[in-house]
Design a protein around this motif. Sequence first.
Motif, PDB file in Angstrom:
ATOM      1  N   ARG A   1      31.647 -52.524 -23.732  1.00 44.68           N
ATOM      2  CA  ARG A   1      31.774 -52.578 -22.035  1.00 44.68           C
ATOM      3  C   ARG A   1      32.844 -53.347 -21.158  1.00 44.68           C
ATOM      4  NH1 ARG A   1      26.107 -50.351 -19.014  1.00 44.68           N
ATOM      5  NH2 ARG A   1      26.291 -52.955 -18.822  1.00 44.68           N
TER       6      ARG A   1
ATOM      7  N   ALA B   1      28.006 -53.715 -13.915  1.00 39.91           N
ATOM      8  CA  ALA B   1      27.806 -52.857 -15.642  1.00 39.91           C
ATOM      9  C   ALA B   1      29.134 -51.931 -15.152  1.00 39.91           C
ATOM     10  CB  ALA B   1      26.810 -52.300 -15.367  1.00 39.91           C
TER      11      ALA B   1
ATOM     12  N   LEU C   1      22.706 -55.493 -15.019  1.00 41.05           N
ATOM     13  CA  LEU C   1      24.127 -55.319 -13.690  1.00 41.05           C
ATOM     14  C   LEU C   1      23.524 -54.456 -12.766  1.00 41.05           C
ATOM     15  CD1 LEU C   1      26.944 -56.202 -16.279  1.00 41.05           C
ATOM     16  CD2 LEU C   1      25.040 -57.905 -15.307  1.00 41.05           C
TER      17      LEU C   1
ATOM     18  N   GLU D   1      23.515 -49.636 -13.405  1.00 38.69           N
ATOM     19  CA  GLU D   1      23.298 -50.122 -15.389  1.00 38.69           C
ATOM     20  C   GLU D   1      22.881 -48.940 -15.064  1.00 38.69           C
ATOM     21  OE1 GLU D   1      23.351 -51.750 -17.859  1.00 38.69           O
ATOM     22  OE2 GLU D   1      23.578 -53.878 -17.177  1.00 38.69           O
TER      23      GLU D   1
ATOM     24  N   LEU E   1      31.643 -46.972 -15.051  1.00 38.55           N
ATOM     25  CA  LEU E   1      31.210 -47.698 -16.043  1.00 38.55           C
ATOM     26  C   LEU E   1      32.614 -47.873 -16.838  1.00 38.55           C
ATOM     27  CD1 LEU E   1      28.368 -45.622 -16.627  1.00 38.55           C
ATOM     28  CD2 LEU E   1      28.770 -48.342 -16.254  1.00 38.55           C
TER      29      LEU E   1
ATOM     30  N   SER F   1      21.168 -57.158 -21.169  1.00 34.51           N
ATOM     31  CA  SER F   1      22.677 -56.396 -19.895  1.00 34.51           C
ATOM     32  C   SER F   1      21.192 -56.047 -18.591  1.00 34.51           C
ATOM     33  CB  SER F   1      23.382 -55.558 -20.038  1.00 34.51           C
ATOM     34  OG  SER F   1      24.388 -55.413 -19.075  1.00 34.51           O
TER      35      SER F   1
ATOM     36  N   GLN G   1      31.054 -56.429 -22.947  1.00 36.95           N
ATOM     37  CA  GLN G   1      29.060 -56.839 -23.566  1.00 36.95           C
ATOM     38  C   GLN G   1      29.628 -55.939 -25.022  1.00 36.95           C
ATOM     39  OE1 GLN G   1      27.804 -55.308 -19.523  1.00 36.95           O
ATOM     40  NE2 GLN G   1      26.696 -56.427 -19.719  1.00 36.95           N
TER      41      GLN G   1
ATOM     42  N   LYS H   1      31.977 -54.736 -18.643  1.00 39.26           N
ATOM     43  CA  LYS H   1      31.805 -55.925 -17.594  1.00 39.26           C
ATOM     44  C   LYS H   1      32.300 -56.954 -16.258  1.00 39.26           C
ATOM     45  CE  LYS H   1      28.484 -60.180 -16.083  1.00 39.26           C
ATOM     46  NZ  LYS H   1      27.801 -61.272 -17.402  1.00 39.26           N
TER      47      LYS H   1
ATOM     48  N   ILE I   1      24.376 -54.292 -25.145  1.00 39.38           N
ATOM     49  CA  ILE I   1      23.612 -54.078 -23.934  1.00 39.38           C
ATOM     50  C   ILE I   1      21.990 -53.763 -23.303  1.00 39.38           C
ATOM     51  CG2 ILE I   1      24.116 -51.887 -22.275  1.00 39.38           C
ATOM     52  CD1 ILE I   1      27.127 -51.437 -23.342  1.00 39.38           C
TER      53      ILE I   1
ATOM     54  N   ASN J   1      17.460 -50.979 -18.686  1.00 37.14           N
ATOM     55  CA  ASN J   1      17.720 -51.965 -20.328  1.00 37.14           C
ATOM     56  C   ASN J   1      15.702 -52.851 -20.221  1.00 37.14           C
ATOM     57  OD1 ASN J   1      20.048 -50.549 -20.370  1.00 37.14           O
ATOM     58  ND2 ASN J   1      20.228 -52.291 -19.871  1.00 37.14           N
TER      59      ASN J   1
END
Length: 804
Positions: free
Chosen positions: A59, A75, A275, A278, A222, A273, A264, A61, A269, A282
């Motif tokens: 991903r 994210a 952020l 998101e 994303l 992560s 990432q 970031k 994740i 998480n």
Amino acid sequence: MIKNYFKIAWRNMIRNKAFSAINIVGLALGIAACILILQYVAFELSYDNFHKNGSQIYRVKQDRYNDGKLSTQWAAGAYAVGNSFRDAYPEVEDYVKLLRRGVSIIDFGEKSIKVEKIYIASSSFFSIFSFPLLSGNPKTLLTEPNTVVLSSSLAKRIFGNENPVEKTVFQNKRKPFKVTGVYEDMPKNSHIKADLLVSYATFLNNVKPDNPETAWQWDGCLTYIKLRPGTDPARLEAKFPALVDKLAGEDHKKYKSAAVYLLQPLRDIHLYSHLMMEPEPNGDGKTVYLLLGIAFFIVVIAWVNYINLATARAINRAKEVGVRKAVGSLRSQLIGQFMTESVLLNGLAVVLALILVALALPKFNDISGQELSFKLLGSKLFWLPLGGLFLIGAFFSGLYPAFVLSGFKPVAVLKGKVSASSRGILLRKSLVVFQFAASLFLLVGTLTVFQQIRFMRQQSLGINIDQTLVINPPIIADDSTFMRQMAAFKEELLRQSGVKSITASTVVPGQPSDWNAGGIRLKGADESLGKQYRIIGVDYDFLQTYDLKLIAGRNFSKDFGHDPKAVVFNKMAVQQLGFSDPQQAIGKEINFWGEIFTIVGVTDNFHQQSLKDAYEPLIIRLIPDVRGYFSVKLSPGSSGNAIASVQSEWNKFFPGNPFEYTFLDERFNDQYKADQRFGQVFGIFTGLAILVACLGLFGLASFTTAQRTKEIGIRKVLGSTVYAIVEMLYREFAVLVFISFLIAAPVAWFAASQWLDGYAFRTGIQWWLFAAPFVLVLLIALLTVSFQSIKAALMNPVKSLRSE
């Protein structure tokens, strides 16, 4: 011979029921705790590992900077990233874009289904991710505008047993979409969980004439890229700045708002992560590995117990060893006998542990928030760790006692001259010190967690969230009449005696504001002075309803004709704008994306989110017809009747919209659920660790009193009192606990400091966080040895001094 080993082991176990029971229960508790934690950890570590090409998926970031300082971490970043990187770098094989969307009502015939997890996805979604398709072509599913793909459970709810492909559904009773496919429900260990996917082509059609594919200042997308095999992600990442500077450099220089893009790994994740934007809340890698450490401590403590209890019985079995050696037994055979006893006890402990896990699993799921089950019984991920625990435990816990017992000299034993070695005593005491040092460490950690949670919940938020009913935004509404509907709804509610005030806003306290606006500056200031702020859109009554404290200026008011262009800053936002005195900002005009707004008030800083997060520069922007959450402030004691009245009015003014509400204080405290669950899990396993450690201490007390029986008898003959003897025995164990404290305290202080550093607002590490566990463990230890100590002190010296 092996059959004989097991037969003798069984007889010994039956003959010494108390010791055997303590051994088996201690080992079972340790293994059961370890199994539960290992299942939890295995689930957390399994996130996103089911994707076929998971090791190649990353991903992108986004870190945004203002004047060289990190301001936000996303994210979901700029829309132009995916296509720009794919076109520029041959290492990028493919990419997919995802946009999270709000709740919608999906209609088919007379059915209306509320759908919460909706994503817009570009056409490569099913090519990059390995979510199994039940129908549809992965290459064409999401290529055309106004098409959707459904999860199997949503398809079942809408269409029953009918084939949904090629059928048309409607979003919010208005917009038609063609169903092009169905996918299996996304697993629980996926950081993306979508019930419905809308084609990205639909989004592109809706935002024309804007072109998101070239937008570098438009955040919220994303982006996942799939790298070609053999690509070094670090080398690729190092190439990004040059391309970004080429394509977006002018914008970055203009707003002094540079963006840095980092990769990432998909499988990192969930745990690493946290952020902005998101897709899902998480987990926490530190927590997972800390729990893994607790599992290790508990099972090692259980094995140490076996060693202590086995060696405590060494004196009682010394003559057995002497006789066996006298009639020709080899040391290797004796070791085999005692290792067989260890295997038998550990085997029975594993069986009991599985029963305990089966009984504890539902409660553990409630506490941990996971849905673990014995489906793992069919997986090698369950049996390999369990088999490893059994083999390692049986071997290492049985090894030392086997060598100690088999090493007795038959002549010395049969003459009654066997005694414990100083090295053996030191080892046993060292093991007990380890047990209690681990227990003290865990206890300090548990108290620190609960103290921090208590601190966060008791602090003033700077905003009044009591007696506040929050209603989710209406999903279906006519834009042309919404303002009138909202005004009439508020007017009707304010006539009710149980309602004090009502306001509408884009977010409520406890929610992050995903409306991030960059480039905001004073009117006439150079564009390079623009800064980033978080924005909350509100109506006229927001500040009053939430009792926000104004430290300068005034509230929004309909008495001022220019108020639709009015904003209120919080104290931190004013400071970021360059004013040390909030009063200086009143009346100043700002450039907000090309529009001019006037600062009419400044509030004190308040906690929009939990105390984990620092204050953010917030702008409260007046939007009279804001379509968002309704916050209804209720009179004390009126909630029951008021909710029914509010629902009645809601159904009248917003027909077809579900009436979904929460109380804001509960909603706000939900932010601490993960910490509370962690504290509960930590506390439970800390209690188990102490319980298992006490079983080991009981074993050492048994060993010590058995060794000192004659000494105690002599002391009594010479006039020593029962109190003096008990005190003498207590002192020895108190010293062990004190040594444990000296070892555990600095380690626990360091670990607690590191954990608390993750909170913007944190409690201090106070002396009682260490004193209370020490006193508690000391009392538990003394109570544990009391039975053996008092029994030895009360024994008739004639019996203890008798020589056979």
